[in-house]
Write an enzyme that holds these catalytic residues in place. Structure first.
Site, PDB file in Angstrom:
ATOM      1  N   ASP A  72      92.864  -7.246  89.323  1.00 46.94           N
ATOM      2  CA  ASP A  72      91.539  -6.650  88.963  1.00 46.94           C
ATOM      3  C   ASP A  72      90.499  -7.093  90.299  1.00 46.94           C
ATOM      4  OD1 ASP A  72      89.273  -5.610  88.068  1.00 46.94           O
ATOM      5  OD2 ASP A  72      89.593  -6.457  85.887  1.00 46.94           O
TER       6      ASP A  72
ATOM      7  N   GLU B  60      86.543 -29.850 109.564  1.00 52.49           N
ATOM      8  CA  GLU B  60      87.867 -30.405 109.282  1.00 52.49           C
ATOM      9  C   GLU B  60      89.000 -29.433 109.632  1.00 52.49           C
ATOM     10  OE1 GLU B  60      89.016 -29.574 104.977  1.00 52.49           O
ATOM     11  OE2 GLU B  60      86.759 -29.065 104.499  1.00 52.49           O
TER      12      GLU B  60
ATOM     13  N   CYS C  97      84.689 -31.038 103.576  1.00 50.51           N
ATOM     14  CA  CYS C  97      83.434 -30.176 103.610  1.00 50.51           C
ATOM     15  C   CYS C  97      82.133 -31.047 103.683  1.00 50.51           C
ATOM     16  CB  CYS C  97      83.194 -29.347 102.601  1.00 50.51           C
ATOM     17  SG  CYS C  97      84.750 -28.081 102.294  1.00 50.51           S
TER      18      CYS C  97
ATOM     19  N   TYR D 186      93.728 -20.403 103.857  1.00 46.49           N
ATOM     20  CA  TYR D 186      94.729 -20.993 102.868  1.00 46.49           C
ATOM     21  C   TYR D 186      95.905 -20.218 103.005  1.00 46.49           C
ATOM     22  CZ  TYR D 186      90.914 -23.357 100.145  1.00 46.49           C
ATOM     23  OH  TYR D 186      89.874 -24.197 100.010  1.00 46.49           O
TER      24      TYR D 186
ATOM     25  N   THR E 285      89.347 -17.440  98.810  1.00 45.53           N
ATOM     26  CA  THR E 285      88.099 -18.353  98.945  1.00 45.53           C
ATOM     27  C   THR E 285      88.282 -18.745 100.552  1.00 45.53           C
ATOM     28  OG1 THR E 285      89.310 -20.447  98.457  1.00 45.53           O
ATOM     29  CG2 THR E 285      88.292 -19.124  96.807  1.00 45.53           C
TER      30      THR E 285
ATOM     31  N   SER F 270      90.527 -29.478  91.444  1.00 49.15           N
ATOM     32  CA  SER F 270      89.325 -29.665  92.487  1.00 49.15           C
ATOM     33  C   SER F 270      88.082 -29.138  92.012  1.00 49.15           C
ATOM     34  CB  SER F 270      89.320 -29.051  93.902  1.00 49.15           C
ATOM     35  OG  SER F 270      89.493 -27.588  93.673  1.00 49.15           O
TER      36      SER F 270
ATOM     37  N   HIS G 266      77.302 -27.097  97.965  1.00 49.99           N
ATOM     38  CA  HIS G 266      78.535 -26.732  98.715  1.00 49.99           C
ATOM     39  C   HIS G 266      79.187 -25.641  97.965  1.00 49.99           C
ATOM     40  CE1 HIS G 266      82.119 -26.491 100.611  1.00 49.99           C
ATOM     41  NE2 HIS G 266      82.939 -27.031  99.518  1.00 49.99           N
TER      42      HIS G 266
ATOM     43  N   LYS H  78      78.412 -22.453  88.617  1.00 53.74           N
ATOM     44  CA  LYS H  78      78.746 -23.678  87.488  1.00 53.74           C
ATOM     45  C   LYS H  78      78.089 -24.813  87.747  1.00 53.74           C
ATOM     46  CE  LYS H  78      83.408 -21.606  86.549  1.00 53.74           C
ATOM     47  NZ  LYS H  78      84.722 -21.839  86.569  1.00 53.74           N
TER      48      LYS H  78
ATOM     49  N   ASN I 121      84.236 -19.354 102.155  1.00 52.47           N
ATOM     50  CA  ASN I 121      83.877 -20.780 102.374  1.00 52.47           C
ATOM     51  C   ASN I 121      83.949 -20.864 103.926  1.00 52.47           C
ATOM     52  OD1 ASN I 121      83.788 -23.575 102.001  1.00 52.47           O
ATOM     53  ND2 ASN I 121      85.819 -23.687 100.839  1.00 52.47           N
TER      54      ASN I 121
ATOM     55  N   SER J 202      86.264 -32.659  99.652  1.00 56.56           N
ATOM     56  CA  SER J 202      87.475 -33.185  98.655  1.00 56.56           C
ATOM     57  C   SER J 202      88.025 -34.434  99.204  1.00 56.56           C
ATOM     58  CB  SER J 202      88.563 -32.043  98.802  1.00 56.56           C
ATOM     59  OG  SER J 202      88.221 -31.074  97.905  1.00 56.56           O
TER      60      SER J 202
HETATM   61  P1  HMG Z   1      92.882 -19.004  90.104  1.00 56.41           P
HETATM   62  O1  HMG Z   1      93.810 -19.556  89.326  1.00 56.41           O
HETATM   63  O2  HMG Z   1      93.300 -17.682  90.852  1.00 56.41           O
HETATM   64  O3  HMG Z   1      91.489 -18.174  89.247  1.00 56.41           O
HETATM   65  O4  HMG Z   1      92.073 -19.787  91.153  1.00 56.41           O
HETATM   66  P2  HMG Z   1      91.403 -18.304  87.666  1.00 56.41           P
HETATM   67  O5  HMG Z   1      92.523 -17.486  86.855  1.00 56.41           O
HETATM   68  O6  HMG Z   1      90.788 -19.438  87.321  1.00 56.41           O
HETATM   69  O7  HMG Z   1      89.960 -17.410  87.555  1.00 56.41           O
HETATM   70  C1  HMG Z   1      89.241 -17.608  88.301  1.00 56.41           C
HETATM   71  C2  HMG Z   1      87.868 -17.171  87.432  1.00 56.41           C
HETATM   72  O8  HMG Z   1      87.940 -15.719  87.277  1.00 56.41           O
HETATM   73  C3  HMG Z   1      87.761 -17.543  85.856  1.00 56.41           C
HETATM   74  O9  HMG Z   1      86.651 -17.717  85.644  1.00 56.41           O
HETATM   75  C4  HMG Z   1      88.411 -16.326  84.977  1.00 56.41           C
HETATM   76  O10 HMG Z   1      88.019 -16.282  83.763  1.00 56.41           O
HETATM   77  C5  HMG Z   1      87.898 -14.996  86.010  1.00 56.41           C
HETATM   78  P3  HMG Z   1      86.201 -19.163  84.864  1.00 56.41           P
HETATM   79  O11 HMG Z   1      87.157 -19.636  83.681  1.00 56.41           O
HETATM   80  O12 HMG Z   1      86.121 -20.080  86.087  1.00 56.41           O
HETATM   81  O13 HMG Z   1      84.742 -18.813  84.624  1.00 56.41           O
HETATM   82  N1  HMG Z   1      88.503 -14.090  85.866  1.00 56.41           N
HETATM   83  C6  HMG Z   1      87.836 -12.584  85.895  1.00 56.41           C
HETATM   84  N2  HMG Z   1      86.505 -12.437  85.889  1.00 56.41           N
HETATM   85  C7  HMG Z   1      86.064 -10.864  85.848  1.00 56.41           C
HETATM   86  N3  HMG Z   1      87.169 -10.266  85.463  1.00 56.41           N
HETATM   87  C8  HMG Z   1      88.363 -10.267  85.542  1.00 56.41           C
HETATM   88  C9  HMG Z   1      88.685 -11.639  85.858  1.00 56.41           C
HETATM   89  N4  HMG Z   1      90.047 -12.194  85.731  1.00 56.41           N
HETATM   90  C10 HMG Z   1      89.816 -13.608  85.831  1.00 56.41           C
HETATM   91  N5  HMG Z   1      89.453  -9.426  85.768  1.00 56.41           N
HETATM   92  C11 HMG Z   1      90.558 -21.146  92.216  1.00 56.41           C
HETATM   93  C12 HMG Z   1      90.735 -19.983  91.469  1.00 56.41           C
HETATM   94  C13 HMG Z   1      89.272 -21.290  92.706  1.00 56.41           C
HETATM   95  C14 HMG Z   1      90.962 -22.405  91.663  1.00 56.41           C
HETATM   96  C15 HMG Z   1      91.469 -20.810  93.534  1.00 56.41           C
HETATM   97  O14 HMG Z   1      90.681 -19.866  94.335  1.00 56.41           O
HETATM   98  C16 HMG Z   1      91.410 -22.116  94.622  1.00 56.41           C
HETATM   99  O15 HMG Z   1      92.107 -22.877  94.626  1.00 56.41           O
HETATM  100  N6  HMG Z   1      90.404 -22.143  95.507  1.00 56.41           N
HETATM  101  C17 HMG Z   1      90.590 -23.373  96.454  1.00 56.41           C
HETATM  102  C18 HMG Z   1      89.903 -24.397  96.037  1.00 56.41           C
HETATM  103  C19 HMG Z   1      88.611 -24.465  95.716  1.00 56.41           C
HETATM  104  O16 HMG Z   1      87.702 -23.822  96.117  1.00 56.41           O
HETATM  105  N7  HMG Z   1      87.923 -25.390  94.984  1.00 56.41           N
HETATM  106  C20 HMG Z   1      86.471 -25.522  94.679  1.00 56.41           C
HETATM  107  C21 HMG Z   1      86.333 -27.058  94.442  1.00 56.41           C
HETATM  108  S1  HMG Z   1      86.925 -28.070  95.623  1.00 56.41           S
HETATM  109  C22 HMG Z   1      85.717 -27.795  97.111  1.00 56.41           C
HETATM  110  O17 HMG Z   1      84.853 -27.266  96.824  1.00 56.41           O
HETATM  111  C23 HMG Z   1      86.191 -28.392  98.249  1.00 56.41           C
HETATM  112  C24 HMG Z   1      86.736 -27.319  99.393  1.00 56.41           C
HETATM  113  O18 HMG Z   1      85.793 -26.644  99.960  1.00 56.41           O
HETATM  114  C25 HMG Z   1      87.565 -28.084 100.425  1.00 56.41           C
HETATM  115  C26 HMG Z   1      86.803 -29.333 101.173  1.00 56.41           C
HETATM  116  O19 HMG Z   1      86.076 -30.219 100.826  1.00 56.41           O
HETATM  117  O20 HMG Z   1      87.173 -29.454 102.475  1.00 56.41           O
HETATM  118  C27 HMG Z   1      87.602 -26.489  98.647  1.00 56.41           C
END
Ligand code: HMG
Length: 387
Positions: A30, A80, A112, A144, A153, A202, A234, A243, A273, A306
């Site tokens: 979706d 990075e 980051c 990714y 992302t 993360s 960030h 959040k 990102n 991270s």
């Molecule tokens: P995921 O498992 O695909 O997503 O991964 P999900 O199932 O958790 O869904 C995400 C949100 O969408 C949820 O909301 C769902 O409810 C919602 P939440 O529970 O979070 O409030 N959702 C919907 N909403 C509306 N309509 C729908 C629907 N379906 C679901 N139909 C994840 C998401 C971010 C984990 C993934 O994309 C990921 O692994 N990303 C990479 C890691 C990342 O960005 N981490 C962030 C923190 S770490 C960081 O910031 C450092 C970084 O930048 C690296 C660095 O420092 O170098 C990453």
């Protein structure tokens, strides 16, 4: 005490993107999961002849054109997604921009987070030598694995900043709150092109690090929450910033006001990102897109990388800052882009550098003047196509 901070800043984003609805369609998801659930619309995609160097040079060029290169004796390059294990990417940028030869140049890495220590070091340096300026550049390509949960992302961008005494944009307050913990939430071993990531973990560690850094910031005599007009986070994806803003307001025992953080997310939703550049892109987005004149107001800045390191600090916007923004240029960079379909995205994603030293002439695709023209004998050849 001498005031130090960001004298000027500008970003660059490649001119191609994929809309997240295309990814959603491809994966039978979706589209609202991406647009609402993670709060993203587009992913910026570098062309074959673009990388962290070309984006960095493009981001810095308007600053050099407007404010000159005199007194720049240090280049700090935060990334990075480095292109070389030894040579700093900043050296290529130094040549492309024609910066003074009597200059130090170094690359910094901590996921980051690395542009933030670059700025702190630069502020300390210009406090000691107020006639000097430091060019800080954050440039990254967030990539990714295909079909992974991190795929929506991705993104790419560079932010360039001139750090000086008596800055014209944002004075950086010396008070800071820091936090380090040794965790494996996201990392990329040298032999991998894409990171390993425990996405949900993360996000939890990011929120925990925010509170730890905030507490340290308070303990060190930082501003009260109520004294901060805007918050920049960030932004691995914009929902993460929402959040974070809620989480911080709760920790500060106050009502959340999302309007204090939303202007910072406008550019990120369209770019994705950009790792080290991300929080500084949020700062530019806030300055460019806030209806209210922010002159004299405090901005809360949260940087996370991270692994993990976090820092909460603040900047005070300098009255008259609007005369020194590149808002029109930034908006045009985002608006005047070309959408690619899933096949076009795959082609860009799958392009790899030759690993055997053979020659590769790269197609002339970049919209900017700086290009990676070829790779030959393990050397990258960058050109200024306007020279
Ligand atoms: P995921 O498992 O695909 O997503 O991964 P999900 O199932 O958790 O869904 C995400 C949100 O969408 C949820 O909301 C769902 O409810 C919602 P939440 O529970 O979070 O409030 N959702 C919907 N909403 C509306 N309509 C729908 C629907 N379906 C679901 N139909 C994840 C998401 C971010 C984990 C993934 O994309 C990921 O692994 N990303 C990479 C890691 C990342 O960005 N981490 C962030 C923190 S770490 C960081 O910031 C450092 C970084 O930048 C690296 C660095 O420092 O170098 C990453």
């Amino acid at each position: 005490m001498i005031k130090t901070g960001i004298d000027a800043m500008s970003f660059y984003v490649p001119h191609r993107y994929i809309g997240l609805e295309s990814l959603a369609e491809r994966h039978g998801i979706d589209p609202e999961k991406f647009s609402k659930g993670i709060g993203q619309e587009k992913i910026a995609l570098p062309g074959h002849d673009e990388d962290i160097v070309t984006m960095a040079a493009e981001a810095a060029k308007p600053l050099i054109d407007k404010y000159g290169a005199d007194g720049i004796d240090t280049v700090l390059f935060a990334t990075e997604t480095g292109i070389d294990q030894s040579k700093s990417a900043g050296i290529y940028v130094h040549r492309l921009l024609g910066l003074p030869a009597n200059c130090r140049n170094v690359e910094l890495k901590q996921a980051c987070y690395s542009a933030t220590p670059a700025i702190q070091l630069a502020c300390g340096y210009v406090a000691r030598k107020p006639d000097r300026r430091v060019l800080v550049i954050a440039s990254d390509v967030a990539r990714y694995e295909l079909d992974s949960s991190g795929e929506p992302t991705q993104g790419a961008a560079a932010v360039a900043m001139l750090i000086s005494a008596d800055p014209r944009l944002v004075e950086i307050d010396p008070v800071s709150g820091c936090f380090t913990e040794d965790i494996m939430d996201f990392w990329r071993p040298n032999y991998r092109r894409t990171p390993l990531v425990d996405g949900k973990y993360s996000a939890l560690r990011y929120l925990n690090a925010l509170i730890e850094a905030w507490r340290d910031y308070q303990a060190n005599g930082g501003l009260d929450y109520s004294e901060i007009a805007r918050f920049c986070y960030h932004l691995p994806f914009s929902r993460m910033g929402e959040k974070a803003h809620r989480h911080l307001a709760k920790a500060a025992k106050t009502q959340v006001n999302m309007d204090q953080a939303l202007p910072g997310m406008i550019y990120n939703r369209q770019i994705g990102n950009s790792y080290a550049a991300s929080m500084y892109l949020a700062l530019i987005s806030t300055l460019d897109n806030s209806d209210m004149d922010l002159g004299g107001k405090a901005m809360g800045l949260f940087s996370y990388g991270s692994g993990a390191v976090a820092e909460f600090f603040a900047g005070r916007v300098v009255p008259g800052y609007r005369d020194h923004l590149f808002t029109e240029r930034h908006r045009a960079l985002i608006d005047e882009r070309e959408q690619v379909d899933y096949e076009g995205y795959l082609k860009l994603w799958q392009a790899v550098d030759p690993g055997d030293g053979s020659e590769r002439i790269l197609p002339d695709e970049a919209r900017g003047r700086y290009r990676l023209a070829s790779i030959n004998e393990h050397q990258r050849h960058y050109i200024d196509s306007a020279a």
